[in-house]
Design an enzyme around this catalytic site. Sequence first.
Site, PDB file in Angstrom:
ATOM      1  N   SER A 105      -4.060   0.576  -4.350  1.00  0.00           N
ATOM      2  CA  SER A 105      -3.288  -0.560  -3.828  1.00  0.00           C
ATOM      3  C   SER A 105      -4.198  -1.745  -3.534  1.00  0.00           C
ATOM      4  CB  SER A 105      -2.526  -0.142  -2.563  1.00  0.00           C
ATOM      5  OG  SER A 105      -3.423   0.314  -1.581  1.00  0.00           O
ATOM      6  N   HIS A 159       0.843  -1.208   0.000  1.00  0.00           N
ATOM      7  CA  HIS A 159       0.000   0.000   0.000  1.00  0.00           C
ATOM      8  C   HIS A 159       0.876   1.255   0.000  1.00  0.00           C
ATOM      9  CE1 HIS A 159      -3.050   2.928   1.228  1.00  0.00           C
ATOM     10  NE2 HIS A 159      -2.258   3.259   2.234  1.00  0.00           N
ATOM     11  N   HIS A 189       1.100   5.159  -2.215  1.00  0.00           N
ATOM     12  CA  HIS A 189       1.591   6.488  -1.828  1.00  0.00           C
ATOM     13  C   HIS A 189       2.874   6.902  -2.542  1.00  0.00           C
ATOM     14  CE1 HIS A 189      -1.419   7.322   1.204  1.00  0.00           C
ATOM     15  NE2 HIS A 189      -1.218   6.128   1.770  1.00  0.00           N
ATOM     16  N   GLU A 242      -6.196   9.433  -0.197  1.00  0.00           N
ATOM     17  CA  GLU A 242      -6.386   7.995   0.041  1.00  0.00           C
ATOM     18  C   GLU A 242      -7.440   7.389  -0.878  1.00  0.00           C
ATOM     19  OE1 GLU A 242      -4.777   5.786   1.666  1.00  0.00           O
ATOM     20  OE2 GLU A 242      -3.690   6.772   3.273  1.00  0.00           O
TER      21      GLU A 242
HETATM   22 FE   LIG Z   1      -2.444   5.147   3.219  1.00  0.00          FE
END
Ligand SMILES: [Fe+2]
Length: 426
Positions: A358, A293, A298, A339
Amino acid sequence: METGTTAVTVGHEPGKGRTVLAARPLEEGETVVEGTVTGTSAVQTRMSFQKDWDLHIDLDEPAQLINHSCAPNTGIVDNARGGYDFVALRPIAPGEEITWDYDTTEWEITSFADCLCGADECRGRPRGHRHHPAAPGVPTAAYLGSGRLHPVELPPDHPGFADRAYRRRRAAIAAAAEAHRPGRPAPHVSYTEEEEATWRTALTRLGDLHTHLAAPEFLDAARALDLPADRIPQLDEVSVRLTALTGFRLEPAPGLVPLRRFYGSLADSCFRATQYLRHTARPLYSPEPDVLHELVGHANALAHPRFAALYRLAGQAAARMESGQGLDLVSKVFWFTLESGVLAAPDGPRAYGASILSSSGELGQFRGAEIRRLDIDSVARAEYDITAYQSVLFQADSMDHLEDTAGAFWADCDDDTVARLCAVSA
Ligand SMILES: [Fe+2]
């Protein structure tokens, strides 16, 4: 001889020499022996304990006399005097020998004779935690002690809940991250072949989905960062590339980071990333942030200067907030944009949010969510649950629109503006 804590005495056992024995019933979690430093060395010596890469310490007696066991009844933790304390991992009966696991501190042991511990799980010869099956390549002291004393808590429906080896592995990696100090290299994690295979499976699947469902700006950034698809990269190697692209760097996090710390790092162009991987039984699913993730979601986004600037603004906004309400709204806007945000595109919404990008499961479903146009008033009124797929998503018309809403909010907001916004939306 009794120590100051009257917890132990020193005895003698044929073949072993001096041993340390429990002087009375000892409780789990009790500090059994406090080790005080009597000398240091840059290299390992016959009686030393490793503290860091180039720091080995001698401890006073009785700490120095505690023998090794592959099934120890104490774990070690750092103490305030630079030494180690030995803490009971389970109740210990009077007269029982106090033991610890040499692999707990030593990265590499080359001169230890065959083990005499007699435990069922005896490894035959301690060789250092570099070789330990629970934590190959985790370069830190104290990991077994920390891991056992602060076990990784997972909910019963977590894929790793009943897997002791997975929990120990997570605890070991988390302990290394916990011991990390800013400015030093991130812990190097030697991922297992099984973990590498999980990464490959997930990245292949996500790569296919991203082509059709990720925002073009995200795809550009991912191409620039060029994460390896065939192995899990180390945080430091990703940091080198990220820093060159946008000035961001990655530092290790043991797990979910408290909000103020997380955002405080962002203001400093630092993203705090976990290093453990999801359970290998579910390569396409993780109920919490894992290294996949952090890097796929990110780090890829942080490789784009415009996304990186938004992360920084969110961090600076959080730093200005003194109220919990203010921090919560900064965080909520972060959630619904960086997010789980989507951008409008001719073929339908495309994701730029790390949580969606993700998760192959959420990538397959997000276009079915209720999609609202991004504006801060609406975000302030929305509810969210980070453990579930989002039923409501916020879409920006474009990058300009994203910057003019979320970016402008973070650039200007303070506790007063948040209080006014929340009063209106209540
Ligand atoms: Fe996150």
